[in-house]
Design a protein around this motif. Structure first.
Motif, PDB file in Angstrom:
ATOM      1  N   ALA A  85       1.047  -0.698  -0.009  1.00 16.50           N
ATOM      2  CA  ALA A  85       0.306   0.547  -0.195  1.00 16.50           C
ATOM      3  C   ALA A  85       0.891   0.971  -0.027  1.00 16.50           C
ATOM      4  O   ALA A  85       2.039   1.183   0.647  1.00 16.50           O
ATOM      5  CB  ALA A  85      -0.762   0.098   1.766  1.00 16.50           C
ATOM      6  N   ASP A  86       0.122   2.753   0.164  1.00 15.15           N
ATOM      7  CA  ASP A  86       1.057   3.722  -0.390  1.00 15.15           C
ATOM      8  C   ASP A  86       1.440   4.209   1.135  1.00 15.15           C
ATOM      9  O   ASP A  86       0.752   4.530   2.419  1.00 15.15           O
ATOM     10  CB  ASP A  86      -0.199   4.621  -0.644  1.00 15.15           C
ATOM     11  N   PRO A  87       2.948   3.947   0.724  1.00 16.79           N
ATOM     12  CA  PRO A  87       3.652   4.475   2.370  1.00 16.79           C
ATOM     13  C   PRO A  87       2.549   5.455   3.057  1.00 16.79           C
ATOM     14  O   PRO A  87       2.831   6.090   4.140  1.00 16.79           O
ATOM     15  CB  PRO A  87       4.878   4.956   1.719  1.00 16.79           C
ATOM     16  N   GLY A  88       2.895   6.444   1.895  1.00 18.92           N
ATOM     17  CA  GLY A  88       2.011   7.457   2.712  1.00 18.92           C
ATOM     18  C   GLY A  88       0.817   7.221   3.169  1.00 18.92           C
ATOM     19  O   GLY A  88       0.207   8.647   3.633  1.00 18.92           O
ATOM     20  N   GLU A  89       0.298   6.618   2.782  1.00 14.01           N
ATOM     21  CA  GLU A  89      -1.646   6.131   3.346  1.00 14.01           C
ATOM     22  C   GLU A  89      -1.405   6.669   5.484  1.00 14.01           C
ATOM     23  O   GLU A  89      -0.710   5.911   6.121  1.00 14.01           O
ATOM     24  CB  GLU A  89      -1.995   5.037   2.990  1.00 14.01           C
ATOM     25  N   LEU A  90      -2.644   7.151   5.525  1.00  9.09           N
ATOM     26  CA  LEU A  90      -2.718   7.301   6.758  1.00  9.09           C
ATOM     27  C   LEU A  90      -4.023   6.503   7.848  1.00  9.09           C
ATOM     28  O   LEU A  90      -4.404   7.445   8.310  1.00  9.09           O
ATOM     29  CB  LEU A  90      -2.591   9.063   6.881  1.00  9.09           C
ATOM     30  N   THR A  91      -4.364   6.167   6.558  1.00  5.29           N
ATOM     31  CA  THR A  91      -5.820   5.657   7.597  1.00  5.29           C
ATOM     32  C   THR A  91      -5.479   4.443   8.858  1.00  5.29           C
ATOM     33  O   THR A  91      -4.881   3.472   7.955  1.00  5.29           O
ATOM     34  CB  THR A  91      -6.851   4.951   5.895  1.00  5.29           C
ATOM     35  N   PRO A  92      -5.918   5.086   9.373  1.00  4.28           N
ATOM     36  CA  PRO A  92      -6.050   4.044  10.215  1.00  4.28           C
ATOM     37  C   PRO A  92      -6.087   2.730  10.228  1.00  4.28           C
ATOM     38  O   PRO A  92      -7.373   2.496   9.707  1.00  4.28           O
ATOM     39  CB  PRO A  92      -7.116   3.940  11.679  1.00  4.28           C
ATOM     40  N   PRO A  93      -5.497   1.303  10.363  1.00  6.07           N
ATOM     41  CA  PRO A  93      -6.205  -0.037   9.809  1.00  6.07           C
ATOM     42  C   PRO A  93      -7.179  -0.288  10.804  1.00  6.07           C
ATOM     43  O   PRO A  93      -6.806   0.298  11.597  1.00  6.07           O
ATOM     44  CB  PRO A  93      -4.628  -1.594   9.807  1.00  6.07           C
ATOM     45  N   PRO A  94      -7.956  -1.845  10.713  1.00  8.49           N
ATOM     46  CA  PRO A  94      -9.176  -2.010  10.970  1.00  8.49           C
ATOM     47  C   PRO A  94      -8.624  -2.645  11.947  1.00  8.49           C
ATOM     48  O   PRO A  94      -7.491  -3.108  12.342  1.00  8.49           O
ATOM     49  CB  PRO A  94      -9.562  -3.369  10.419  1.00  8.49           C
ATOM     50  N   SER A  95      -9.941  -2.617  12.901  1.00  6.58           N
ATOM     51  CA  SER A  95      -9.301  -3.176  14.454  1.00  6.58           C
ATOM     52  C   SER A  95     -10.479  -3.896  15.157  1.00  6.58           C
ATOM     53  O   SER A  95     -10.771  -4.078  14.480  1.00  6.58           O
ATOM     54  CB  SER A  95      -9.033  -1.535  15.816  1.00  6.58           C
ATOM     55  N   GLY A  96      -9.732  -4.471  15.878  1.00  6.74           N
ATOM     56  CA  GLY A  96     -10.919  -4.734  16.605  1.00  6.74           C
ATOM     57  C   GLY A  96     -11.371  -6.954  15.894  1.00  6.74           C
ATOM     58  O   GLY A  96     -10.463  -7.058  15.027  1.00  6.74           O
ATOM     59  N   ILE A  97     -12.251  -7.244  16.052  1.00  5.56           N
ATOM     60  CA  ILE A  97     -12.951  -8.566  15.071  1.00  5.56           C
ATOM     61  C   ILE A  97     -12.203  -8.249  13.325  1.00  5.56           C
ATOM     62  O   ILE A  97     -11.708  -9.189  12.852  1.00  5.56           O
ATOM     63  CB  ILE A  97     -14.000  -8.662  14.644  1.00  5.56           C
ATOM     64  N   GLY A  98     -12.502  -7.137  13.202  1.00  6.59           N
ATOM     65  CA  GLY A  98     -11.974  -6.845  11.457  1.00  6.59           C
ATOM     66  C   GLY A  98     -10.764  -6.839  11.261  1.00  6.59           C
ATOM     67  O   GLY A  98     -10.333  -7.212  10.392  1.00  6.59           O
ATOM     68  N   GLY A  99      -9.792  -6.842  11.591  1.00  6.30           N
ATOM     69  CA  GLY A  99      -8.293  -6.375  12.458  1.00  6.30           C
ATOM     70  C   GLY A  99      -7.949  -7.540  12.170  1.00  6.30           C
ATOM     71  O   GLY A  99      -7.202  -8.003  11.647  1.00  6.30           O
ATOM     72  N   LEU A 100      -8.472  -8.301  13.296  1.00  4.74           N
ATOM     73  CA  LEU A 100      -7.967  -9.994  13.565  1.00  4.74           C
ATOM     74  C   LEU A 100      -7.928 -10.752  11.803  1.00  4.74           C
ATOM     75  O   LEU A 100      -6.996 -11.437  11.642  1.00  4.74           O
ATOM     76  CB  LEU A 100      -8.784 -10.295  14.425  1.00  4.74           C
ATOM     77  N   PHE A 101      -9.230 -10.341  11.308  1.00  3.74           N
ATOM     78  CA  PHE A 101      -9.624 -11.617  10.030  1.00  3.74           C
ATOM     79  C   PHE A 101      -8.736 -10.846   8.698  1.00  3.74           C
ATOM     80  O   PHE A 101      -8.411 -11.950   8.201  1.00  3.74           O
ATOM     81  CB  PHE A 101     -10.868 -11.235   9.955  1.00  3.74           C
ATOM     82  N   ALA A 102      -7.975  -8.903   9.069  1.00  3.79           N
ATOM     83  CA  ALA A 102      -7.718  -8.708   8.040  1.00  3.79           C
ATOM     84  C   ALA A 102      -6.326  -9.854   8.463  1.00  3.79           C
ATOM     85  O   ALA A 102      -5.613  -9.627   6.916  1.00  3.79           O
ATOM     86  CB  ALA A 102      -7.559  -7.218   8.398  1.00  3.79           C
ATOM     87  N   ALA A 103      -5.569  -9.724   9.797  1.00  5.86           N
ATOM     88  CA  ALA A 103      -4.230 -10.510   9.659  1.00  5.86           C
ATOM     89  C   ALA A 103      -4.546 -11.916   9.148  1.00  5.86           C
ATOM     90  O   ALA A 103      -3.084 -11.878   8.475  1.00  5.86           O
ATOM     91  CB  ALA A 103      -4.349 -10.077  10.582  1.00  5.86           C
ATOM     92  N   TRP A 104      -5.257 -12.550   9.088  1.00  3.27           N
ATOM     93  CA  TRP A 104      -5.095 -14.453   8.779  1.00  3.27           C
ATOM     94  C   TRP A 104      -5.367 -14.089   7.137  1.00  3.27           C
ATOM     95  O   TRP A 104      -5.223 -15.033   6.547  1.00  3.27           O
ATOM     96  CB  TRP A 104      -6.566 -14.904   8.998  1.00  3.27           C
ATOM     97  N   ARG A 105      -5.580 -12.933   6.535  1.00  2.00           N
ATOM     98  CA  ARG A 105      -5.996 -13.400   5.149  1.00  2.00           C
ATOM     99  C   ARG A 105      -4.351 -12.995   4.237  1.00  2.00           C
ATOM    100  O   ARG A 105      -4.856 -12.330   2.728  1.00  2.00           O
ATOM    101  CB  ARG A 105      -6.873 -12.512   4.601  1.00  2.00           C
ATOM    102  N   GLU A 106      -3.447 -12.308   5.627  1.00  5.28           N
ATOM    103  CA  GLU A 106      -2.295 -11.693   4.480  1.00  5.28           C
ATOM    104  C   GLU A 106      -1.302 -12.717   3.945  1.00  5.28           C
ATOM    105  O   GLU A 106      -0.763 -13.409   4.926  1.00  5.28           O
ATOM    106  CB  GLU A 106      -1.493 -10.799   5.472  1.00  5.28           C
TER     107      GLU A 106
END
Length: 410
Positions: free
Chosen positions: A204-225
């Motif tokens: 992703a864009d190194p300058g991106e400032l959008t916070p990544p997903p947290s909570g359950i959404g962040g947990l599932f996002a990690a498992w898709r990487e």
């Protein structure tokens, strides 16, 4: 806020306390086996019990640490670990295997979440210092295991009952944690904070400032990487290489060479001392050569050590193999945790995912070795480790640092 160096010392102590508690239990496994009159298969299933607790709890460790912070998480789950040790110890004294299993489930829950939380704190300190110091923290764990195994050898030789040994060790570990967490960073878990200049594993864009997903959404996002899953495989291999030694080297020395329980504890101490030495040298090695070359060298040493320990007929030479095994087992776990934490905003959920994959080693390893050992003996059974070592090497490049990593070569 505590200084970075004060926080680093506190993390080192917490890692050491974890290792001390674990090795105090592991060093008494021959006595546990005798107290319960268990066979090789039954010991494998007993050790599996603790792994069930860890594997069940660790997937939620990122959510817990994100919600309550690393200090509270470490203290709470250290307390659960000590409670588990206490129950298991009295179960061994009474010859009640169900009580031992209940204690080991609590022990596994406490150890797993404590481990993930202290690695998150270590990653935060690593970022503040700007150096790859995670191996030094894991050397703290190894220092604790060496101390725990050394005391275990002494009290086993002196005939001290298992229960009083491990309950006393658990209390010492918990008191150390209570003092050390006062110097933790207040915001070690930064998953919801924007991080200027941070890239991610998907380019992703190194300058991106959008916070990544947290909570359950962040947990599932990690498992898709894909990168996170590959790091998980590296750490799984390292956890098997280390965990099988912790669980079985003592018994393998005792049964394989017909020697005393005290000499079995010495065998475990040799492994742990070698691993500690390698981890102390790890930061300098990574700074000079980079993560991937260090990982490849580590795998080669572990491969040679397991072969030597399993096949040579002489005790002193087998202990040399144990030393090589310890040198090779040292670096995979800390480098994997650093790699999972390269981007601080996503560290909590990635560490939780990688830890979950890694802890399946403790779920699979004990019964696998136990069942193989029933047919071959403990020493030959550990040759099964050669398979995950090769698989970990196939994805070794996954630990290459991201742009946000703490000052290490690629």
């Amino acid at each position: 806020m505590p200084t970075a160096h004060a926080a680093a010392r506190a993390v080192f102590v917490v890692f050491a306390a974890s290792g001390f508690g674990f090795a105090s239990w592991a060093s008494r496994l021959p006595a546990v086996r005798d107290g319960l009159s268990f066979s090789e298969q039954e010991m494998g299933l007993l050790l599996l019990t603790g792994s069930i607790g860890s594997v069940a709890a660790i997937p939620l460790s990122g959510l817990v640490a994100e919600r309550f912070g690393t200090a509270r998480t470490v203290v709470t789950f250290a307390g659960i670990l000590v409670a588990g040790l206490t129950v298991a110890g009295f179960g061994v004294a009474a010859g009640e295997h169900l009580a031992v299993r209940l204690g080991l489930i609590l022990f596994g829950v406490g150890a797993g979440v404590w481990d993930a939380a202290m690695n998150l704190e270590g990653a935060a300190v690593e970022q503040r210092l700007g150096r790859a110091v995670m191996p030094i923290f894991h050397a703290g764990f190894s220092f604790g295991t060496v101390l725990g195994a050394g005391i275990g050898a002494l009290v086993a030789t002196a005939g001290v009952p298992v229960v009083w040994h491990i309950v006393g060790a658990g209390v010492i570990a918990l008191l150390s944690v209570l003092v050390a967490v006062r110097y933790f960073s207040p915001r070690a878990v930064t998953a919801t904070l924007p991080d200027a200049g941070a890239g991610n594993a998907d380019g992703a864009d190194p300058g991106e400032l959008t916070p990544p997903p947290s909570g359950i959404g962040g947990l599932f996002a990690a498992w898709r990487e894909p990168r996170t899953l590959a790091i998980g495989l590296v750490v799984l291999s390292a956890a098997l290489t280390e965990g099988v030694a912790n669980d079985w080297v003592g018994l393998a020395v005792v049964d394989g060479f017909g020697t005393s329980d005290g000499m079995g504890a010495v065998g475990l101490a040799v492994f742990l001392t070698a691993m500690t030495t390698a981890r102390l040298a790890g930061t300098r090695a990574i700074d000079r050569f980079g993560r991937v070359p260090v990982l490849v060298l580590s795998a080669a040493l572990a491969f040679a050590g397991v072969l030597t320990f399993s096949l040579v007929p002489v005790l002193w030479l087998a202990l040399v193999g144990v030393g090589l095994w310890g040198l090779g087992a040292a670096m995979g776990f800390p480098m994997g945790m650093s790699a999972a934490s390269d981007e601080p905003r996503r560290a909590a959920m990635r560490v939780a995912a990688v830890s979950t994959i890694a802890y399946t080693a403790f779920f699979v390893g004990p019964p696998l070795i136990g069942f193989v050992a029933h047919a071959t003996g403990y020493r030959l059974a550990v040759l099964v480790l050669l398979v995950p070592m090769v698989l970990g090497l196939l994805v070794a490049r996954s630990v290459r640092p991201l742009p946000t990593a703490a000052g290490v070569k690629r």
